[in-house]
Design a protein around this motif. Structure first.
Motif, short mmCIF file in Angstrom:
data_model
loop_
_atom_site.label_atom_id
_atom_site.label_comp_id
_atom_site.label_asym_id
_atom_site.label_seq_id
_atom_site.Cartn_x
_atom_site.Cartn_y
_atom_site.Cartn_z
N LYS A 144 81.07 38.78 73.88
CA LYS A 144 81.96 39.00 75.02
C LYS A 144 82.24 40.20 75.12
O LYS A 144 81.75 40.85 76.11
CB LYS A 144 82.45 37.99 75.42
N HIS A 145 83.10 39.67 74.34
CA HIS A 145 84.26 41.73 74.53
C HIS A 145 83.01 42.30 73.61
O HIS A 145 84.10 43.50 74.54
CB HIS A 145 84.65 41.22 73.59
N THR B 106 82.30 34.80 66.49
CA THR B 106 83.60 33.62 67.95
C THR B 106 82.18 34.16 68.95
O THR B 106 82.08 35.38 69.27
CB THR B 106 84.60 33.53 67.53
N SER B 107 82.20 33.82 69.70
CA SER B 107 81.77 33.46 71.20
C SER B 107 82.21 34.85 71.57
O SER B 107 82.25 35.32 72.99
CB SER B 107 81.50 32.51 72.19
N GLU B 108 83.73 34.63 71.84
CA GLU B 108 84.73 35.54 72.25
C GLU B 108 84.04 36.98 72.04
O GLU B 108 84.44 37.62 72.98
CB GLU B 108 85.58 35.05 72.37
N SER B 109 83.86 37.42 71.27
CA SER B 109 83.78 38.46 69.87
C SER B 109 82.07 39.04 70.66
O SER B 109 82.38 39.89 71.31
CB SER B 109 83.41 38.81 68.80
N LYS C 15 90.60 25.95 71.15
CA LYS C 15 89.74 25.95 71.94
C LYS C 15 88.50 25.20 71.12
O LYS C 15 88.18 25.58 69.92
CB LYS C 15 88.72 28.06 72.28
N ARG D 92 87.92 38.84 64.37
CA ARG D 92 89.17 39.10 65.25
C ARG D 92 89.86 39.48 65.33
O ARG D 92 91.10 39.93 65.41
CB ARG D 92 88.65 37.36 66.05
#
Lengths: 142, 142, 142
Positions: free
Chosen positions: B45-46, B40-43, A17, A78
């Motif tokens: 959000k999660h 991370t943006s994923e984290s 990404k 992560r």
């Protein structure tokens, strides 16, 4: 290549990404685990990282945090890999703890001796290795 | 949860700035200090991070840099916490230094013994703990 | 300013690339080498970083990875500085290795003793210091 990093895990990129400065690569390890690495976008381009690229994830031992009894918590890190302690070597301040992951890979962590005591880390104990995505270096053949 | 990280500071998210790969969270600690963490943006959000979320900031001791006489300098590191040394434990190469922050929290840093000598770190000395935002892991209850 | 970080390298910003959360600064060292640092965009703005800014790059010794025989590999780490080992000091678990870079600067790395043995690190040996861009702190005068 010989590196001082105690952890060199082989895998294959499964997705990338891209952002303007950083990019996130998801790497599947030989043992089946997934690792997330954040590298600069310039690096990702320069190394030609794409889905399918064979890479080695390099992780210095002090960048690995260890965790036990982790059912009550979720982390922003992560990478959270389950394993079992296979050895502990004590120094004056730090200790080196080696974990065997479910997939068979070994991970070495440097943590304080106080942490070893508090977590009761010794051979045979279940523990998870936690690694921030930004602390992973990816290597590809030249 | 039990973690090897010597530093686990409780606080509340006061703002989040999202990017495509990384996001920046500002966390207010119990003692009043603010911490900036990049995850991370994923984290983000999660973990459902948003203004008001209770979080624990985990920081491994080797990721903390110590600084004295810091009036003449400004750093890119977003976290610079003033405190007072409460203990120093020497190893062969490294030393563990514990700082008490203004707000009462304690922070543990692993630095080299040479650094301890050069900075004159000993119980009672004023020192600041410097932590890069990217080296903070955020944890939330599961 | 006195900092515990063993590495404080003076240089000049030659370019800045801004993202929404992070920015990338390229710094030319006195010795001619280039360093890439990733800092938050907020920091870059706050420090007034721009082409020509004089900065000091601070790097904690445990954040430096050492590498030998590196012709067969390319790394995502943006900083890979060639040098020669000038000293090795052993602890129980870790060792402190000092490298002299081509441009004359010295870099101190903390690696495990196992790594020192495997890489055959001793005075006079060629080795490269590898540093992730996200592990560099930039300092400017106040």
């Amino acid at each position: 290549m010989k590196v001082s990093a105690r952890n060199a895990l082989n895998g294959k990129v499964v997705s990338i990404k891209e952002g303007p400065v950083n990019s996130e690569a998801i790497v599947e390890l030989a043992g089946g685990e997934q690792l997330v690495a954040v590298v600069t976008s310039e690096s990702a381009k320069h190394l030609g990282l794409e889905s399918g690229s064979q890479v080695t994830a390099l992780i210095k031992a002090p960048w690995v945090m260890l965790m036990t009894e982790c059912d009550d918590i979720r982390l922003s890190a992560r990478n959270c890999l389950k394993g079992k302690v296979v050895s502990v070597s004590d120094g004056a301040v730090n200790a080196e703890v080696v974990l065997e992951l479910a997939g068979g890979s070994r991970l070495c962590a440097i943590v304080t001796r106080d942490a070893v005591e508090e977590l009761g880390l010794e051979s045979g104990v279940d523990a998870s290795a936690v690694i921030k995505a930004s602390n992973i270096i990816l290597a590809v053949p030249a």
